[in-house]
Design an enzyme around this catalytic site. Sequence first.
Site, PDB file in Angstrom:
ATOM      1  N   HIS A  53       1.373 -40.377  34.601  1.00  0.00           N
ATOM      2  CA  HIS A  53       0.094 -39.715  34.945  1.00  0.00           C
ATOM      3  C   HIS A  53       0.170 -39.003  36.397  1.00  0.00           C
ATOM      4  CE1 HIS A  53      -0.805 -42.909  31.959  1.00  0.00           C
ATOM      5  NE2 HIS A  53      -2.112 -42.194  31.799  1.00  0.00           N
ATOM      6  N   HIS A 101     -12.715 -42.826  21.471  1.00  0.00           N
ATOM      7  CA  HIS A 101     -12.555 -41.567  22.045  1.00  0.00           C
ATOM      8  C   HIS A 101     -13.330 -40.387  20.977  1.00  0.00           C
ATOM      9  CE1 HIS A 101     -10.752 -42.053  25.893  1.00  0.00           C
ATOM     10  NE2 HIS A 101      -9.526 -42.564  25.323  1.00  0.00           N
ATOM     11  N   HIS A 143      -9.454 -48.141  20.729  1.00  0.00           N
ATOM     12  CA  HIS A 143      -9.404 -47.473  21.994  1.00  0.00           C
ATOM     13  C   HIS A 143      -9.339 -45.774  21.520  1.00  0.00           C
ATOM     14  CE1 HIS A 143      -8.911 -46.680  26.065  1.00  0.00           C
ATOM     15  NE2 HIS A 143      -8.291 -45.464  25.923  1.00  0.00           N
ATOM     16  N   GLU A 144      -8.395 -45.449  20.961  1.00  0.00           N
ATOM     17  CA  GLU A 144      -8.733 -44.253  20.554  1.00  0.00           C
ATOM     18  C   GLU A 144      -9.699 -43.673  19.658  1.00  0.00           C
ATOM     19  OE1 GLU A 144      -6.604 -41.995  22.115  1.00  0.00           O
ATOM     20  OE2 GLU A 144      -5.422 -43.464  23.104  1.00  0.00           O
ATOM     21  N   TYR A 193      -9.328 -45.738  34.777  1.00  0.00           N
ATOM     22  CA  TYR A 193      -9.120 -46.681  34.073  1.00  0.00           C
ATOM     23  C   TYR A 193      -9.524 -48.008  34.704  1.00  0.00           C
ATOM     24  CZ  TYR A 193      -6.204 -43.389  31.568  1.00  0.00           C
ATOM     25  OH  TYR A 193      -5.701 -42.413  30.867  1.00  0.00           O
ATOM     26  N   HIS A 234       2.829 -40.992  23.106  1.00  0.00           N
ATOM     27  CA  HIS A 234       1.779 -41.830  23.635  1.00  0.00           C
ATOM     28  C   HIS A 234       0.581 -41.437  23.114  1.00  0.00           C
ATOM     29  CE1 HIS A 234       1.395 -38.016  26.423  1.00  0.00           C
ATOM     30  NE2 HIS A 234       0.233 -38.438  26.298  1.00  0.00           N
ATOM     31  N   ALA A 235      -0.130 -42.353  22.601  1.00  0.00           N
ATOM     32  CA  ALA A 235      -1.398 -42.072  21.931  1.00  0.00           C
ATOM     33  C   ALA A 235      -2.482 -41.175  22.744  1.00  0.00           C
ATOM     34  CB  ALA A 235      -2.209 -43.475  21.765  1.00  0.00           C
ATOM     35  N   GLU A 265     -12.938 -44.097  28.757  1.00  0.00           N
ATOM     36  CA  GLU A 265     -12.049 -44.880  28.387  1.00  0.00           C
ATOM     37  C   GLU A 265     -12.773 -46.411  28.098  1.00  0.00           C
ATOM     38  OE1 GLU A 265      -9.059 -44.268  28.360  1.00  0.00           O
ATOM     39  OE2 GLU A 265      -9.436 -42.053  29.175  1.00  0.00           O
TER      40      GLU A 265
END
Length: 488
Positions: free
Chosen positions: A364, A238, A234-235, A374, A204-205, A262
């Site tokens: 999670h 961050h 998205h990553e 989120y 998972h990223a 996020e």
Amino acid sequence: MKEKVSHCLTCQLPTDLTEIMATSNDYNELLFAWKGWRDASGKKMRTNFKRYVELSNKAARLNGHADTGAFWRSLYDSKTFEADLENIYNELKPLYLNLHAYVRRALHKKYGNTYINLKGPIPAHLLGNMWAQSWNNVYKLLIPYPNASHVDATPQMIAQHWNPIRMFQASDQFFISLGLIPMPEEFWNKSMLEKPNDREVVCHASAWDFFNKKDFRIKQCTVVNMEDLITVHHEMGHVQYFLQYKDQHISFRDGANPGFHEAIGDVMALSVSTPKHLHSIGLLDKVEDNPASDINYLMSIALDKIAFLPFGYLMDQWRWRVFDGRIPEDIYNQEWWNLRLKYQGVCPPVARSEEDFDPGAKFHIPSSVPYVRYFVSFIIQFQFHESLCKAAGQTGPLHKCDIYKSKAAGTQIGNAMKLGSSKPWPEAMKMITGNTTMSAASLLKYFQPLTEWLIAENKKQGETLGWPDYDWTPGQYNMSLQIQITSS
């Protein structure tokens, strides 16, 4: 060395089960995957989860909080946080109910009366995702205008021999075009951008800050397709945030609130996914500007963004009530499904009991990662998007805006990122949007053309909004399948 990970929306689910949930239209095969995963994951951790709740609450109280949920909510520094979220959800509810009714009609056409009740909840395993949190994998069953264009960069990415490195380079160029910070050398040397062949890894990223002002990494088993191109942005969002606040005192090297972290990457993805942007980087042959293509595009975005909102909200609704004792251990699973029915309008495809622990099937929950971030990010990213589009001088519908190459937009969001968590989040919000509160107005504006279309379409079909037949259950469970699942 202290490290900080930003967890993303996917769970570490076996690839074959992910593939079944995403691609199969076989009711029983989907049921096999859905039930099998819950038997293999959540069901086995129920006792341990109870102990986790006890220990987590003990730690929260030692730190001056009433319970773990109160600690998590304190990160938003608002006495009205819970009420604010409920008000925002109620603003969005009409759009969700219209989307739910439209999708339910399409699933009814596919699976029939036995498995779909047009006045009831949707069986949770039929929406293309193990947790029914994203519905984009059922898009092919419900395309509004099949003969109009569909936005998918994957064919061109494959034809042009894109690889994971090129996907990250394209994302880096997007941020650079806004006048933001390029990825440092350590990022390219030390990140894991595709799945290694010589060992097993958690896929998972995630994005990592090693707190030495120069070592920032991403770990992602990147696949060459449009979905992962969006995840890449998205990553990278961050990491851009890490880079912007790296000179803050270590105590303030964090997002203004958890939802901000996020939202940064996602607001970039709202531009990247537009036909205009994909055409500009050579991944779409032409941009078709007509109402049918617009509705197709907005539907594809809504199946990700709007479908997610109730799930993003209820995850921590459930945990907050567990932590403060409103949900005792003997009704963990019952209350989980009550919330999923209330907010999502989904039901389990087979009977569930307190021997099951379905919340634990979501990464999670056992990993103790707060989830309302989120929901918050899915709201504020549209506020960011509208403000950045104005800064970029863009006019016209929000869903067509692409802020690529706008230094003004980059400066506006970059200045807010530089603050880290050194100022209360409303101050960072004001720097980006000009106001200090969360609001659903920008999201509703973005989806307004789709909302109007859905209302008209549902009226035409005589759809019932909501699920008044709330206690309906799907058709008879295949006993041979039950035996197969139990013995596997």
